[in-house]
Scaffold this motif. Structure first.
Motif, mmCIF file in Angstrom:
data_model
loop_
_atom_site.group_PDB
_atom_site.id
_atom_site.type_symbol
_atom_site.label_atom_id
_atom_site.label_comp_id
_atom_site.label_asym_id
_atom_site.label_seq_id
_atom_site.Cartn_x
_atom_site.Cartn_y
_atom_site.Cartn_z
ATOM 1 N N ALA A 123 -19.679 -8.868 -46.518
ATOM 2 C CA ALA A 123 -19.604 -7.763 -47.471
ATOM 3 C C ALA A 123 -19.375 -8.297 -48.878
ATOM 4 N N VAL A 124 -19.722 -7.478 -49.850
ATOM 5 C CA VAL A 124 -19.426 -7.786 -51.246
ATOM 6 C C VAL A 124 -17.940 -7.501 -51.464
ATOM 7 N N SER A 125 -17.259 -8.434 -52.074
ATOM 8 C CA SER A 125 -15.831 -8.291 -52.359
ATOM 9 C C SER A 125 -15.618 -7.453 -53.614
ATOM 10 N N ASP A 126 -14.414 -6.909 -53.726
ATOM 11 C CA ASP A 126 -14.027 -6.250 -54.980
ATOM 12 C C ASP A 126 -13.867 -7.273 -56.099
ATOM 13 N N THR A 127 -13.629 -8.535 -55.734
ATOM 14 C CA THR A 127 -13.497 -9.608 -56.713
ATOM 15 C C THR A 127 -14.888 -10.075 -57.122
ATOM 16 N N ALA B 151 -20.525 -6.318 -34.063
ATOM 17 C CA ALA B 151 -19.827 -5.283 -34.813
ATOM 18 C C ALA B 151 -19.711 -3.968 -34.041
ATOM 19 N N ARG B 152 -20.242 -3.889 -32.838
ATOM 20 C CA ARG B 152 -20.203 -2.639 -32.055
ATOM 21 C C ARG B 152 -18.804 -2.106 -31.857
ATOM 22 N N VAL B 153 -17.826 -2.982 -31.773
ATOM 23 C CA VAL B 153 -16.440 -2.543 -31.533
ATOM 24 C C VAL B 153 -15.921 -1.675 -32.677
ATOM 25 N N TRP B 154 -16.551 -1.749 -33.840
ATOM 26 C CA TRP B 154 -16.114 -0.928 -34.980
ATOM 27 C C TRP B 154 -16.795 0.418 -35.028
ATOM 28 N N ILE C 182 -9.877 -3.715 -40.474
ATOM 29 C CA ILE C 182 -11.210 -4.222 -40.763
ATOM 30 C C ILE C 182 -12.168 -3.098 -41.137
ATOM 31 N N GLY C 183 -11.909 -1.897 -40.653
ATOM 32 C CA GLY C 183 -12.759 -0.749 -40.975
ATOM 33 C C GLY C 183 -12.793 -0.434 -42.460
ATOM 34 N N SER C 184 -11.774 -0.857 -43.214
ATOM 35 C CA SER C 184 -11.759 -0.600 -44.659
ATOM 36 C C SER C 184 -12.907 -1.318 -45.366
ATOM 37 N N LEU C 185 -13.439 -2.368 -44.733
ATOM 38 C CA LEU C 185 -14.583 -3.076 -45.328
ATOM 39 C C LEU C 185 -15.844 -2.237 -45.328
ATOM 40 N N LEU C 186 -15.872 -1.219 -44.499
ATOM 41 C CA LEU C 186 -17.074 -0.386 -44.410
ATOM 42 C C LEU C 186 -17.344 0.367 -45.705
ATOM 43 N N THR C 187 -16.357 0.417 -46.600
ATOM 44 C CA THR C 187 -16.570 1.047 -47.902
ATOM 45 C C THR C 187 -17.195 0.080 -48.908
ATOM 46 N N HIS C 188 -17.249 -1.209 -48.559
ATOM 47 C CA HIS C 188 -17.853 -2.225 -49.431
ATOM 48 C C HIS C 188 -19.344 -2.331 -49.128
ATOM 49 N N PRO C 189 -20.144 -2.695 -50.119
ATOM 50 C CA PRO C 189 -21.567 -2.925 -49.827
ATOM 51 C C PRO C 189 -21.714 -4.035 -48.780
ATOM 52 N N MET C 190 -22.392 -3.716 -47.699
ATOM 53 C CA MET C 190 -22.570 -4.651 -46.588
ATOM 54 C C MET C 190 -23.887 -5.400 -46.785
ATOM 55 N N LEU C 191 -23.810 -6.735 -46.794
ATOM 56 C CA LEU C 191 -24.996 -7.570 -46.990
ATOM 57 C C LEU C 191 -25.588 -8.040 -45.669
ATOM 58 N N TYR C 192 -24.717 -8.176 -44.658
ATOM 59 C CA TYR C 192 -25.161 -8.644 -43.351
ATOM 60 C C TYR C 192 -24.277 -7.990 -42.307
ATOM 61 N N TRP C 193 -24.888 -7.605 -41.193
ATOM 62 C CA TRP C 193 -24.175 -6.911 -40.134
ATOM 63 C C TRP C 193 -24.754 -7.358 -38.806
#
Length: 127
Positions: free
Chosen positions: A56-60, A123-126, A107-118
């Motif tokens: 994911a793209v970081s906030d940083t 990732a099914r568990v999420w 880890i679900g909080s990352l779903l609000t970040h732009p996802m570059l690779y999945w």
């Protein structure tokens, strides 16, 4: 310290093919300081970065967040990578620098970040 060349999956999402490095200070922080990442997890890092759960793209600015199958306790280890960094202040060698790694509890909080690779299978568990 060189960890590995930048994995193909990270290059696929825009990282340059430079060495991935980590400083002794970061190793100390993630093993004995702020976090509790095991020696085994650090040794398995090259393979985990090559086949992550997601990126994911970081906030940083200029950073990626790579979620791996490595564990810190019950949590997946997130690796924060500063792209296009310098190996040291005195050298002009460009690297992709591991800024931190730690067990990410929510880890679900990352779903609000732009996802570059999945990785759909991992990732099914999420979902």
């Amino acid at each position: 310290m060189v960890v590995c060349p930048t994995p193909a999956v990270m290059q696929m999402v825009g990282a340059k093919g430079w060495d991935m490095v980590v400083t002794p200070g970061v190793i100390d922080k993630v093993m004995r300081g702020k976090h509790a990442v095991s020696r085994e997890a650090l040794e398995a890092l090259p393979g985990a970065l090559a086949d992550p759960i997601c990126i994911a793209v970081s906030d940083t600015p200029g950073c990626l967040e790579v979620v791996t199958e490595l564990k810190e306790g019950d949590d997946n280890v997130l690796v924060a990578v500063q792209l296009e960094s310098r190996s040291s202040e005195k050298k002009e060698v460009k690297v992709n620098r591991i800024a931190s790694m730690y067990g990410k509890e929510k880890i679900g909080s990352l779903l609000t970040h732009p996802m570059l690779y999945w990785n759909k299978t991992k990732a099914r568990v999420w979902l």
